[in-house]
Design a protein around this motif. Sequence first.
Motif, PDB file in Angstrom:
ATOM      1  N   PHE B  56      -1.658   7.939  16.352  1.00 17.50           N
ATOM      2  CA  PHE B  56      -2.103   6.420  15.761  1.00 17.50           C
ATOM      3  C   PHE B  56      -3.388   5.989  15.216  1.00 17.50           C
ATOM      4  O   PHE B  56      -3.333   5.470  14.210  1.00 17.50           O
ATOM      5  N   GLY B  57      -4.125   6.955  15.559  1.00 15.29           N
ATOM      6  CA  GLY B  57      -5.704   6.988  14.597  1.00 15.29           C
ATOM      7  C   GLY B  57      -5.165   7.477  13.312  1.00 15.29           C
ATOM      8  O   GLY B  57      -5.570   6.985  12.480  1.00 15.29           O
ATOM      9  N   PHE B  58      -4.752   8.318  13.492  1.00 13.55           N
ATOM     10  CA  PHE B  58      -4.782   9.138  12.015  1.00 13.55           C
ATOM     11  C   PHE B  58      -3.828   7.970  10.656  1.00 13.55           C
ATOM     12  O   PHE B  58      -3.737   7.911   9.521  1.00 13.55           O
ATOM     13  N   ALA B  59      -2.375   7.378  11.519  1.00 15.79           N
ATOM     14  CA  ALA B  59      -1.572   6.133  11.024  1.00 15.79           C
ATOM     15  C   ALA B  59      -2.437   5.187  10.713  1.00 15.79           C
ATOM     16  O   ALA B  59      -3.060   4.466   9.331  1.00 15.79           O
ATOM     17  N   VAL B  60      -2.967   4.312  11.912  1.00 19.75           N
ATOM     18  CA  VAL B  60      -4.226   3.115  11.336  1.00 19.75           C
ATOM     19  C   VAL B  60      -5.321   3.799  10.023  1.00 19.75           C
ATOM     20  O   VAL B  60      -5.365   2.806   9.105  1.00 19.75           O
ATOM     21  N   THR B  61      -5.819   4.976   9.921  1.00 18.70           N
ATOM     22  CA  THR B  61      -6.773   4.502   9.692  1.00 18.70           C
ATOM     23  C   THR B  61      -6.417   5.362   8.057  1.00 18.70           C
ATOM     24  O   THR B  61      -6.748   4.696   7.328  1.00 18.70           O
ATOM     25  N   GLU B  62      -5.302   5.972   7.690  1.00 16.27           N
ATOM     26  CA  GLU B  62      -5.014   6.802   6.311  1.00 16.27           C
ATOM     27  C   GLU B  62      -4.199   5.126   6.439  1.00 16.27           C
ATOM     28  O   GLU B  62      -3.945   5.339   4.819  1.00 16.27           O
ATOM     29  N   ALA B  63      -3.387   3.642   7.518  1.00 17.25           N
ATOM     30  CA  ALA B  63      -2.707   2.733   6.209  1.00 17.25           C
ATOM     31  C   ALA B  63      -4.194   2.641   4.950  1.00 17.25           C
ATOM     32  O   ALA B  63      -3.976   2.048   4.356  1.00 17.25           O
ATOM     33  N   MET B  64      -5.507   2.120   5.539  1.00 18.68           N
ATOM     34  CA  MET B  64      -6.702   1.994   4.934  1.00 18.68           C
ATOM     35  C   MET B  64      -6.966   2.907   3.407  1.00 18.68           C
ATOM     36  O   MET B  64      -6.544   1.712   2.394  1.00 18.68           O
ATOM     37  N   GLY B  65      -6.301   3.628   3.436  1.00 11.23           N
ATOM     38  CA  GLY B  65      -6.782   4.192   2.148  1.00 11.23           C
ATOM     39  C   GLY B  65      -5.253   3.985   1.137  1.00 11.23           C
ATOM     40  O   GLY B  65      -5.300   3.889  -0.344  1.00 11.23           O
ATOM     41  N   ILE B  66      -4.104   3.963   2.079  1.00 13.73           N
ATOM     42  CA  ILE B  66      -2.485   3.809   1.835  1.00 13.73           C
ATOM     43  C   ILE B  66      -3.168   2.297   0.712  1.00 13.73           C
ATOM     44  O   ILE B  66      -2.740   1.463  -0.491  1.00 13.73           O
ATOM     45  N   PHE B  67      -3.524   1.248   1.876  1.00 12.40           N
ATOM     46  CA  PHE B  67      -3.748   0.227   1.001  1.00 12.40           C
ATOM     47  C   PHE B  67      -4.572  -0.076  -0.416  1.00 12.40           C
ATOM     48  O   PHE B  67      -4.185  -0.696  -1.373  1.00 12.40           O
ATOM     49  N   SER B  68      -5.309   1.193  -0.404  1.00 15.83           N
ATOM     50  CA  SER B  68      -5.985   0.890  -1.557  1.00 15.83           C
ATOM     51  C   SER B  68      -4.994   1.201  -2.632  1.00 15.83           C
ATOM     52  O   SER B  68      -5.072   1.616  -3.447  1.00 15.83           O
ATOM     53  N   LEU B  69      -4.185   3.023  -2.439  1.00 11.85           N
ATOM     54  CA  LEU B  69      -3.724   2.996  -3.395  1.00 11.85           C
ATOM     55  C   LEU B  69      -2.786   1.810  -3.902  1.00 11.85           C
ATOM     56  O   LEU B  69      -1.889   2.004  -5.214  1.00 11.85           O
ATOM     57  N   VAL B  70      -2.349   1.260  -2.477  1.00 13.64           N
ATOM     58  CA  VAL B  70      -1.353   0.042  -3.348  1.00 13.64           C
ATOM     59  C   VAL B  70      -2.405  -0.701  -4.628  1.00 13.64           C
ATOM     60  O   VAL B  70      -1.254  -1.322  -5.210  1.00 13.64           O
ATOM     61  N   ILE B  71      -3.643  -0.736  -4.278  1.00 12.82           N
ATOM     62  CA  ILE B  71      -3.563  -2.057  -5.280  1.00 12.82           C
ATOM     63  C   ILE B  71      -3.993  -1.155  -6.673  1.00 12.82           C
ATOM     64  O   ILE B  71      -3.457  -1.458  -7.515  1.00 12.82           O
ATOM     65  N   ALA B  72      -3.913  -0.029  -6.256  1.00 14.11           N
ATOM     66  CA  ALA B  72      -4.041   0.969  -6.971  1.00 14.11           C
ATOM     67  C   ALA B  72      -2.640   0.902  -8.269  1.00 14.11           C
ATOM     68  O   ALA B  72      -2.992   0.283  -9.821  1.00 14.11           O
ATOM     69  N   PHE B  73      -1.693   1.412  -7.685  1.00 13.87           N
ATOM     70  CA  PHE B  73      -0.374   1.273  -8.004  1.00 13.87           C
ATOM     71  C   PHE B  73       0.005  -0.281  -8.998  1.00 13.87           C
ATOM     72  O   PHE B  73       0.753  -0.231  -9.749  1.00 13.87           O
ATOM     73  N   LEU B  74      -0.334  -1.108  -8.291  1.00 17.14           N
ATOM     74  CA  LEU B  74      -0.128  -2.258  -8.023  1.00 17.14           C
ATOM     75  C   LEU B  74      -0.940  -2.953  -9.564  1.00 17.14           C
ATOM     76  O   LEU B  74      -0.450  -3.930 -10.785  1.00 17.14           O
ATOM     77  N   LEU B  75      -2.540  -2.601  -9.967  1.00 16.34           N
ATOM     78  CA  LEU B  75      -3.375  -2.556 -11.292  1.00 16.34           C
ATOM     79  C   LEU B  75      -2.299  -2.076 -11.782  1.00 16.34           C
ATOM     80  O   LEU B  75      -1.912  -2.891 -13.566  1.00 16.34           O
ATOM     81  N   LEU B  76      -1.720  -0.310 -12.019  1.00 14.69           N
ATOM     82  CA  LEU B  76      -1.205  -0.348 -12.724  1.00 14.69           C
ATOM     83  C   LEU B  76       0.174  -0.479 -13.561  1.00 14.69           C
ATOM     84  O   LEU B  76       0.102  -0.332 -15.029  1.00 14.69           O
ATOM     85  N   TYR B  77       0.621  -0.471 -12.301  1.00 13.14           N
ATOM     86  CA  TYR B  77       1.934  -0.932 -13.254  1.00 13.14           C
ATOM     87  C   TYR B  77       2.799  -2.464 -12.651  1.00 13.14           C
ATOM     88  O   TYR B  77       3.596  -3.087 -13.323  1.00 13.14           O
ATOM     89  N   ALA B  78       2.242  -3.722 -12.268  1.00 19.41           N
ATOM     90  CA  ALA B  78       2.900  -4.491 -11.753  1.00 19.41           C
ATOM     91  C   ALA B  78       2.070  -5.624 -12.155  1.00 19.41           C
ATOM     92  O   ALA B  78       2.845  -7.113 -11.968  1.00 19.41           O
ATOM     93  N   VAL B  79       1.212  -5.960 -12.616  1.00 22.35           N
ATOM     94  CA  VAL B  79       0.230  -6.869 -12.778  1.00 22.35           C
ATOM     95  C   VAL B  79       0.129  -7.096 -14.989  1.00 22.35           C
ATOM     96  O   VAL B  79       0.543  -6.069 -15.257  1.00 22.35           O
TER      97      VAL B  79
END
Lengths: 127, 79, 259
Positions: B56-79
Amino acid sequence: MSEPRDDKRPEPGSDAHRATADLEARIARARGQRAAEAVPEQTRTGDLSGLSRGFRLGSEFVAAIIVGAGLGYLVDMFLPTRPWGLVVLLLLGFAAGVVNVVRATAQMNAATAVPKTTPALPDDEDD
Amino acid sequence: MDPEAAKLMGKLIGAGIACIGMGGAGVGVGVIFGNYLSGALRNPAAAASQFSNLIFGFAVTEAMGIFSLVIAFLLLYAV
Amino acid sequence: MAEQPIEPIHQFRITNLFDIGTFGGNGTEGSGTHLAFTNSALFMVLTVGLILAFLILGSNRRAIIPGRMQLMAEMTYEFVANMVRDTTGTEGMKFFPLVASLFLFVLVANLFGMFPYFFTVTSHLIVTVMLALIVFLTVVIYGFYKNGPRFLKVFVPSGIPWYIIWIVVPIEVLSFLSRPVSHSLRLWGNVLAGHIVLKVFGGMVVALLAAGAWGVVSILPFGMAVAMTGLEVLVAALQAFVFAVLTCVYLHDAMHPGH
């Protein structure tokens, strides 16, 4: 598990005959043993070294995210859902990755866990 | 500078900056697993029972990293 | 340094040994499918040839008291058969030929890669992806053939309330789709990384030896290269084993959907 290819029966009384006389009985016995062996429902994986365990978990996690992001990108390419396909599927991929990791670890633990039937050492009063 | 090029530059730089967030997630995951390991070494009997908390702790922590990955992908492909 | 350092990824370059020809296309440069017999194909043929020779030599006498070759072939058979039986049960033995072929191919290809100047087939993503896709398609096709629509139960874990299903099913679908990706990425990544690391340490030895008095230090990367070679042999065998075991695990899902 197929018929022996050499179907010439050896002469009765010869060395080869004595060696193979009870072969059918032995095969039947071996098959019986195999069937009697309880096949565990839980799939088990052989013991892995720490390195390959780590690689396995890492690749399970990353692969799900890659698939999620790829699918999301494709969805956005063909449907007018930009940017939501990417976002939603990437997050779903992350969830799938966690599920993969949990499943792989459970498998590894099941493989390395000591069977419950082995007599435990005389224990203190801790259970 | 022509506006298209400026936009592309901003996108790429923004995606790069967003990825810094994943470093934080890496630190967090390291802390979680390290603490789990030291706790498990102190009290191996309790280690298995805390495994779901670890995940659970791993998933919650890693979710923060995934959020920044989402932002990066959004900037690259969806903006 | 005077000369170019050794490029660590040069070993993965594909070269055409002889051309077969160009098919399709309109005759202009770059159109159509260009076929050639590459060094990768050569080593695939060598891999299959070695496996065939090993198994044929091992099984042509079929003595009651096995000789060395026959013993080795029988041990290989028993090893793979036990693996299949342990993971998928006795009914999974119908997939024994598939699992054994994959295991032996990956194992021999990985071990071939450990020889200097040999090409490592499994260090190319396309090869491992094709191997993983064979497994994936086998699972999907056999799962639907055997279970019909009930195969879709593989996406619905048993014992969850109906209102979570709408979240769980997409996750399970993604998890299922990620299998061939992780299956192939792991083998490829391990082999590629190991060979690059070996080459980097080897290159350091050469570079240090060329640097005059500093050549004494080259014993350090040399020792590392020796240790890494041992580790890589282990990784080569282990990854082949992991690939085969995961194949069995996935095939188990095809036979028993719904976990």
